[in-house]
Design an enzyme around this catalytic site. Sequence first.
Site, PDB file in Angstrom:
ATOM      1  N   GLY A 174      15.776  67.314  84.721  1.00  0.00           N
ATOM      2  CA  GLY A 174      15.837  66.140  85.976  1.00  0.00           C
ATOM      3  C   GLY A 174      16.823  65.944  86.794  1.00  0.00           C
ATOM      4  O   GLY A 174      17.141  65.223  87.476  1.00  0.00           O
ATOM      5  N   ASP A 175      17.566  67.177  86.908  1.00  0.00           N
ATOM      6  CA  ASP A 175      18.404  67.525  88.063  1.00  0.00           C
ATOM      7  C   ASP A 175      18.124  67.864  89.496  1.00  0.00           C
ATOM      8  O   ASP A 175      17.469  68.836  89.437  1.00  0.00           O
ATOM      9  CB  ASP A 175      19.710  68.334  87.604  1.00  0.00           C
ATOM     10  CG  ASP A 175      20.809  68.297  88.252  1.00  0.00           C
ATOM     11  OD1 ASP A 175      21.778  67.753  88.025  1.00  0.00           O
ATOM     12  OD2 ASP A 175      21.005  68.751  89.477  1.00  0.00           O
ATOM     13  N   ILE A 176      18.045  67.056  90.247  1.00  0.00           N
ATOM     14  CA  ILE A 176      17.568  67.168  91.585  1.00  0.00           C
ATOM     15  C   ILE A 176      18.113  68.269  92.223  1.00  0.00           C
ATOM     16  O   ILE A 176      17.416  69.005  93.116  1.00  0.00           O
ATOM     17  CB  ILE A 176      17.629  65.836  92.412  1.00  0.00           C
ATOM     18  CG1 ILE A 176      16.780  64.697  91.886  1.00  0.00           C
ATOM     19  CG2 ILE A 176      17.022  66.104  93.731  1.00  0.00           C
ATOM     20  CD1 ILE A 176      16.634  63.318  92.441  1.00  0.00           C
TER      21      ILE A 176
END
Length: 224
Positions: A174-176
Amino acid sequence: MPADSLSDGSRHVLKTTTDHPTRLKREGLEIAAAALAARDPHLAAIHHLHGPPPMWARRPGFPTLLRIVLEQQVSLLSARAMFERLKSNIEPFNAAGFIASGEAPLRALGVTRQKAHYCVQVAQAFTNGDLNRIALMNDEDAHAALLRIKGVGPWTANIYLLMALGRPDIWPDGDIALASALGSLRKMKARPTFPELAKIAEGWRPYRSVAARMLWQYYLAERE
């Protein structure tokens, strides 16, 4: 990454027991980064340009988990400013101090209603003993213990495991920034989805934490 592909030095770095999970240190980070570069041409490009990534380690404990919660869905700059504001106004700046303060003063300092509640929940987890043995838990149990805290989701739990507990094989799904970095590095037409990114990261086991640091290193260098 198959175990057969690891050098003897890499195996030593990853040696662990149930009672004492591996904590990544600088020497291990450098060995792991070199091993990843030898297997993945895109990570090799980062390694060639920038060398081993920074450790970006944080001290385990309440202030670190609090700060990661503040970093949820906002810029690191905004989160840092809010953290410093709280640090200047909440005394003592520890879990007990936040519980004594309650949510209202946090909201008065600019924390959203939801995050103010989360901050107090995190403080309670450190005072009631829920996290006393987290450093001795394996990755799965430590992750589960963190997820039991209201306001701590998978990304927050994984960042804590990666940066505060130094676990070597954590992927912060989920880390952009990671998605943006890999999309740019591989010259993809569209940024990879988080499931696509997680699938790619499977090939970086048992060093996914190091691969994440390498991609963050690339992301920051590209922005500069």
